[in-house]
Design a protein around this motif. Sequence first.
Motif, short mmCIF file in Angstrom:
data_model
loop_
_atom_site.label_atom_id
_atom_site.label_comp_id
_atom_site.label_asym_id
_atom_site.label_seq_id
_atom_site.Cartn_x
_atom_site.Cartn_y
_atom_site.Cartn_z
N ASN A 179 2.59 -31.59 -63.96
CA ASN A 179 3.93 -32.15 -64.10
C ASN A 179 4.99 -31.06 -64.33
O ASN A 179 6.16 -31.35 -64.43
CB ASN A 179 3.98 -33.18 -65.23
N ASP B 152 22.00 -23.26 -65.85
CA ASP B 152 22.36 -22.34 -66.94
C ASP B 152 23.75 -21.77 -66.74
O ASP B 152 24.57 -21.73 -67.66
CB ASP B 152 21.36 -21.18 -67.00
N ASN C 151 8.29 -28.99 -61.14
CA ASN C 151 9.71 -28.80 -60.84
C ASN C 151 10.38 -27.78 -61.74
O ASN C 151 11.60 -27.63 -61.72
CB ASN C 151 10.45 -30.14 -60.96
N ARG C 152 9.61 -27.10 -62.55
CA ARG C 152 10.22 -26.12 -63.45
C ARG C 152 10.41 -24.79 -62.74
O ARG C 152 9.86 -24.54 -61.68
CB ARG C 152 9.35 -25.93 -64.67
N TYR C 153 11.17 -23.92 -63.41
CA TYR C 153 11.47 -22.61 -62.83
C TYR C 153 10.69 -21.52 -63.56
O TYR C 153 10.36 -21.68 -64.74
CB TYR C 153 12.97 -22.35 -62.90
N ARG D 81 14.88 -18.35 -58.17
CA ARG D 81 15.66 -19.50 -57.73
C ARG D 81 14.78 -20.64 -57.23
O ARG D 81 15.29 -21.65 -56.78
CB ARG D 81 16.60 -19.10 -56.59
N HIS E 118 11.35 -18.82 -65.08
CA HIS E 118 11.81 -18.29 -66.36
C HIS E 118 11.52 -19.22 -67.52
O HIS E 118 11.73 -18.85 -68.67
CB HIS E 118 13.30 -17.95 -66.29
N GLU E 119 11.05 -20.42 -67.21
CA GLU E 119 10.71 -21.35 -68.28
C GLU E 119 9.25 -21.24 -68.71
O GLU E 119 8.78 -22.02 -69.52
CB GLU E 119 11.00 -22.78 -67.83
N ARG F 193 20.47 -13.31 -69.14
CA ARG F 193 19.29 -14.16 -69.09
C ARG F 193 18.19 -13.71 -70.02
O ARG F 193 17.91 -12.56 -70.12
CB ARG F 193 18.73 -14.18 -67.67
N ASP G 154 6.80 -36.03 -64.25
CA ASP G 154 7.21 -34.68 -63.87
C ASP G 154 8.40 -34.26 -64.73
O ASP G 154 9.34 -35.02 -64.92
CB ASP G 154 7.64 -34.66 -62.40
N ILE G 155 8.33 -33.04 -65.23
CA ILE G 155 9.42 -32.54 -66.05
C ILE G 155 10.44 -31.86 -65.16
O ILE G 155 10.09 -31.08 -64.29
CB ILE G 155 8.88 -31.54 -67.09
N ALA G 156 11.71 -32.20 -65.39
CA ALA G 156 12.75 -31.56 -64.60
C ALA G 156 12.95 -30.14 -65.08
O ALA G 156 12.92 -29.87 -66.27
CB ALA G 156 14.05 -32.34 -64.73
N GLY G 157 13.11 -29.23 -64.15
CA GLY G 157 13.31 -27.83 -64.52
C GLY G 157 14.77 -27.54 -64.80
O GLY G 157 15.65 -28.29 -64.40
N ARG G 158 15.00 -26.46 -65.49
CA ARG G 158 16.37 -26.04 -65.77
C ARG G 158 16.61 -24.81 -64.91
O ARG G 158 16.14 -23.73 -65.20
CB ARG G 158 16.47 -25.70 -67.25
N SER G 159 17.34 -25.00 -63.81
CA SER G 159 17.49 -23.89 -62.87
C SER G 159 18.50 -22.89 -63.40
O SER G 159 19.25 -23.16 -64.32
CB SER G 159 17.94 -24.40 -61.51
N LEU G 160 18.51 -21.71 -62.78
CA LEU G 160 19.48 -20.69 -63.16
C LEU G 160 20.89 -21.18 -62.92
O LEU G 160 21.82 -20.81 -63.61
CB LEU G 160 19.22 -19.41 -62.37
N TRP G 161 21.05 -22.05 -61.91
CA TRP G 161 22.39 -22.60 -61.62
C TRP G 161 22.85 -23.45 -62.77
O TRP G 161 24.01 -23.39 -63.18
CB TRP G 161 22.36 -23.44 -60.34
#
Lengths: 334, 308
Positions: free
Chosen positions: A150, B28, A153-155, A111, A157-158, B308, B19-26
């Motif tokens: 950069n 998804d 901000n990724r998670y 998370r 699982h990426e 997932r 900065d690349i925005a992440g794709r959170s589990l939320w």
Amino acid sequence: MTRPLLEARDVRVSFEIRHPSDLPWTPPALLHAVNGISFRLERGQTLGIVGESGCGKSTLARALIRMLPATGSVIWEDGTDLFTLSPRQMLRYRAEMQVIFQDPLASLDPRMTVGEIIAEPLRTHRPRMGATERREKVRAVMERVGLLPNQINRYPHEFSGGQCQRIGIARALVVEPKLLICDEPVSALDVSIQAQVIGLLEELRRDLGLTILFIAHDLSVVKHLSDEVMVLYLGRMMEKAPSSALFSDPRHPYTQALLSAVPIPDPQIERTKRVIALDGELPSPMHPPSGCVFRTRCPRATGLCASPPPEECTSDARHHTLCHFPGPAAELIG
Amino acid sequence: MVIDSQKMQSLAAATAREDIAGRSLWADARRRFLRNKAALFGLLLLVFVVFFALFGNSLARWSNDEIDFAVMGQAAELGGPSLETGHYFGTDDLGRDLFARTVQGTQISLAVGIIGSAIAVVVGTLWGATAGYFGGRIDNLMMRTVDILLAIPYMFVLILLLVMYGRSITMLFAGVGLISWLEMSRIVRGQTLSLKNRDYIEAARAIGVPARTIIRRHILPNLIGVVTVFATLLVPNMILTESFISFLGLGVQEPMTSLGALISEGSGTIAYGTLWQLAFPLLFFVTTLFGFFFVGDGLRDALDPKDR
Ligand SMILES: Nc1ncnc2c1ncn2[C@@H]1O[C@H](COP(=O)(O)OP(=O)(O)OP(=O)(O)O)[C@@H](O)[C@H]1O
Ligand SMILES: [Mg+2]
């Protein structure tokens, strides 16, 4: 003489195993997962710890950082015995020793963003650091371990397994620890990625002067990285020697068996060498054999091996073998 | 093919800047939820019911305790649903407007469900997470308490309380809240036990993060999925509990009412041919329950970690 960064003396860990059918007052059976391990870890040195699955490598690592109750002592370079500290006093030392885990993805909170994950040690150990400075530090350390800043901000699982392990390494390094404990950091990765991660660790060790405790179940992995290697079997030390000595002149039959299973890049040798197959099953750690614990599977075992093995020591006192019949491998490989 | 390394490098440098925005589990989970037709339908039902409860009164021409003397006593003949008289849903045999009463009953039912569920979320989550994370003696003590409370026939106790201290809405909320968190704390404890052994919790402990912070920063966010699903499914259960109590005649007091009380009344008078007295409250009752169950199911599918 200067002190080593860390010295472990007779570290022991035992687990209480309760059977579901046991009555509450039955004394629990004891599993001695780590049984009297001692070693010195000089500053800047890398100690490799090798052994089959279940021989207590992770348990030893977790005991050293006080994640498990253990006996014996672990002396830090300032003379403090870490095992006698209160959790509060221990906190200062936790910043000095960081851990890298076996499963890269599982050791990252799904998370949290990468930035938050890597910043966690900073938030814990440098609570007064401002948010901007913290973010700058995180970016710097990401760059250092070969991640694009950069991606902050990724998670988790990426990312791929290798990248996740780099995140784990970044998290460990962000507080500039002296000691890095790597618990099978590459076992879960593809071979090509393994080489990259080990290369990175080597580079970091050289540049940052890190002391590393490197755990692996495979001798080939520790070969390049370690100055010294310790071989464990059922929670006990079998042999400990400088890396070159252990690989060129292994004296314990267990080490020799492990070595014979390591593929050799030279096809000539690979074809002629004989793999020493160990017969028998790994004994249950609940009921280890008496005397030398390896004797049930040892090709050299005699009746003498039922008594505790003596420690053989070379003249420079750096090559230790716990065996009744230590000797060169030649007679085995033939 | 030759890749122009110069170009690749400048491309890399260019992409490295932003900065690349992440794709959170939320994110998804939200996407999966929005693709689920049944869940969206459920959400639609809920939105409708909530709007009805909040703004229905501004449509009503009668208030819920006003008596229309023109139909009083002749509800079966004159009190049917009609636009002319302003009784859209008809009246009861006292001549009270059923539309206003259904709006008010829906408000009470929703409030009971949501408040009961909210108490369950707060108390149950903290209780269960604490017990699960610390384990051992604390866990034993806390969970045995829950076991004991669960063993008490709560409906019986609740009825006793309502009889002893009089029927009041506070009493109802207190009673429902008191029992709703027990099951929740068990579920949360189980989930915490499995989370506790995850590597990232071990990593946090190795870093030296204090236990309270680990619970707050790592355990609770990873519990939200389970808690949300369970809380959504708990709301209709609370509504059912309240309806049952109202059905027994022990719920909220007149002139306040709840869907359960209205249904009880409607089913009592159905013999006189006033079908609307049962039909309208029942319609809203069923709509609410369906809405919550569909949404809860959708949330469970969306948040299910297996995908997932
Ligand atoms: N919490 C625990 N409770 C009981 N027994 C345990 C516990 N943790 C480990 N053990 C036992 O201690 C022994 C050593 O386990 P450990 O995890 O240290 O092995 P390992 O050498 O790290 O193995 P691997 O290579 O699979 O990681 C095993 O027999 C294991 O079953
Ligand atoms: Mg292990």
